[in-house]
Design a protein around this motif. Structure first.
Motif, mmCIF file in Angstrom:
data_model
loop_
_atom_site.group_PDB
_atom_site.id
_atom_site.type_symbol
_atom_site.label_atom_id
_atom_site.label_comp_id
_atom_site.label_asym_id
_atom_site.label_seq_id
_atom_site.Cartn_x
_atom_site.Cartn_y
_atom_site.Cartn_z
ATOM 1 N N UNK A 250 29.265 -3.941 3.768
ATOM 2 C CA UNK A 250 29.387 -3.163 4.995
ATOM 3 C C UNK A 250 28.144 -3.217 5.862
ATOM 4 N N UNK A 251 26.982 -2.982 5.259
ATOM 5 C CA UNK A 251 25.706 -3.054 5.965
ATOM 6 C C UNK A 251 24.716 -3.833 5.125
ATOM 7 N N UNK A 252 23.922 -4.635 5.768
ATOM 8 C CA UNK A 252 22.895 -5.398 5.060
ATOM 9 C C UNK A 252 21.574 -4.647 5.169
ATOM 10 N N UNK A 253 21.432 -3.589 4.374
ATOM 11 C CA UNK A 253 20.183 -2.834 4.381
ATOM 12 C C UNK A 253 20.039 -2.078 3.070
ATOM 13 N N UNK A 254 18.781 -1.774 2.736
ATOM 14 C CA UNK A 254 18.486 -0.934 1.583
ATOM 15 C C UNK A 254 17.138 -0.274 1.801
ATOM 16 N N UNK A 255 16.925 0.832 1.116
ATOM 17 C CA UNK A 255 15.659 1.560 1.177
ATOM 18 C C UNK A 255 15.221 1.865 -0.247
ATOM 19 N N UNK A 256 13.929 1.763 -0.492
ATOM 20 C CA UNK A 256 13.382 2.026 -1.816
ATOM 21 C C UNK A 256 11.908 2.387 -1.673
ATOM 22 N N UNK A 257 11.262 2.601 -2.763
ATOM 23 C CA UNK A 257 9.813 2.808 -2.801
ATOM 24 C C UNK A 257 9.226 1.737 -3.714
ATOM 25 N N UNK A 258 8.078 1.212 -3.299
ATOM 26 C CA UNK A 258 7.435 0.150 -4.077
ATOM 27 C C UNK A 258 5.988 0.523 -4.364
ATOM 28 N N UNK A 259 5.388 -0.191 -5.316
ATOM 29 C CA UNK A 259 3.970 -0.044 -5.616
ATOM 30 C C UNK A 259 3.217 -1.180 -4.944
ATOM 31 N N UNK A 260 2.072 -0.859 -4.379
ATOM 32 C CA UNK A 260 1.216 -1.887 -3.794
ATOM 33 C C UNK A 260 -0.167 -1.795 -4.424
ATOM 34 N N UNK A 261 -0.629 -2.910 -4.975
ATOM 35 C CA UNK A 261 -1.902 -2.937 -5.677
ATOM 36 C C UNK A 261 -3.091 -2.931 -4.727
ATOM 37 N N UNK A 262 -2.882 -3.319 -3.475
ATOM 38 C CA UNK A 262 -3.995 -3.442 -2.537
ATOM 39 C C UNK A 262 -3.423 -3.629 -1.138
ATOM 40 N N UNK A 263 -4.292 -3.625 -0.132
ATOM 41 C CA UNK A 263 -3.860 -3.942 1.227
ATOM 42 C C UNK A 263 -3.386 -5.390 1.240
#
Length: 163
Positions: A117-130
């Motif tokens: 139906x829609x090509x989208x998703x939302x989540x939370x991720x970890x980032x080790x650095x800028x």
């Protein structure tokens, strides 16, 4: 006369120094190994080449939404959407999100199809650095579309890899 088992349990200065040295060496070697295990921009480019099979990518259709500045890299909100009608003739097959500096360059892969139906998703991720994050969408016609986002992280996540 003392038994051997009793003398092995008695703390001596020599045993203390030996075990402290072993612990310090283990920490140093562990930190050196963790630094080598981090992804690099070259690893990210290699992964994108594997995803696309060397085909060219076009900027557009994909929207990668990340905050440009985050205080804590442990939970960074991310939304990816692709401008697609999601019909049987025109739909998104897969969305890949890759990064430059996390322990591994592959963040997430979402398989889709016309019934989404829609090509989208939302989540939370970890980032080790800028770092730079890239989202790549593979369409059913074999074309690849992408978007980039640069994120500045003030308190990095994945610190267990550094210690």
């Amino acid at each position: 006369m003392k038994r051997v088992a009793e003398t092995m349990l008695e703390p001596t200065r020599r045993i203390f120094i030996l075990r402290t040295g072993q612990l310090g060496l283990g920490l140093v070697l562990g930190a050196a190994g963790a630094q080598r295990a981090r992804a690099t921009p070259d690893m990210m480019r290699q992964l994108v080449d594997e995803i696309t099979g060397g085909k060219p990518m076009t900027k557009g259709k994909v929207t990668l939404d990340l905050p440009p500045l985050v205080d804590n890299g442990n939970t960074v909100p991310m939304t990816v959407s692709v401008d697609s009608p999601m019909t049987d003739d025109n739909y998104v097959r897969v969305i890949h999100v890759v990064n430059e500096k996390n322990p591994q360059p592959d963040v997430i892969t979402c398989t889709m199809g016309p019934r989404c139906g829609r090509a989208s998703f939302a989540t939370r991720i970890k980032l080790a650095d800028s770092q730079k994050i890239t989202a790549v969408a593979e369409m059913n016609d074999g074309s690849f579309w992408f978007d980039n986002a640069d994120v500045i992280v003030t308190l990095a996540a994945c610190l267990e890899d550094i210690l």
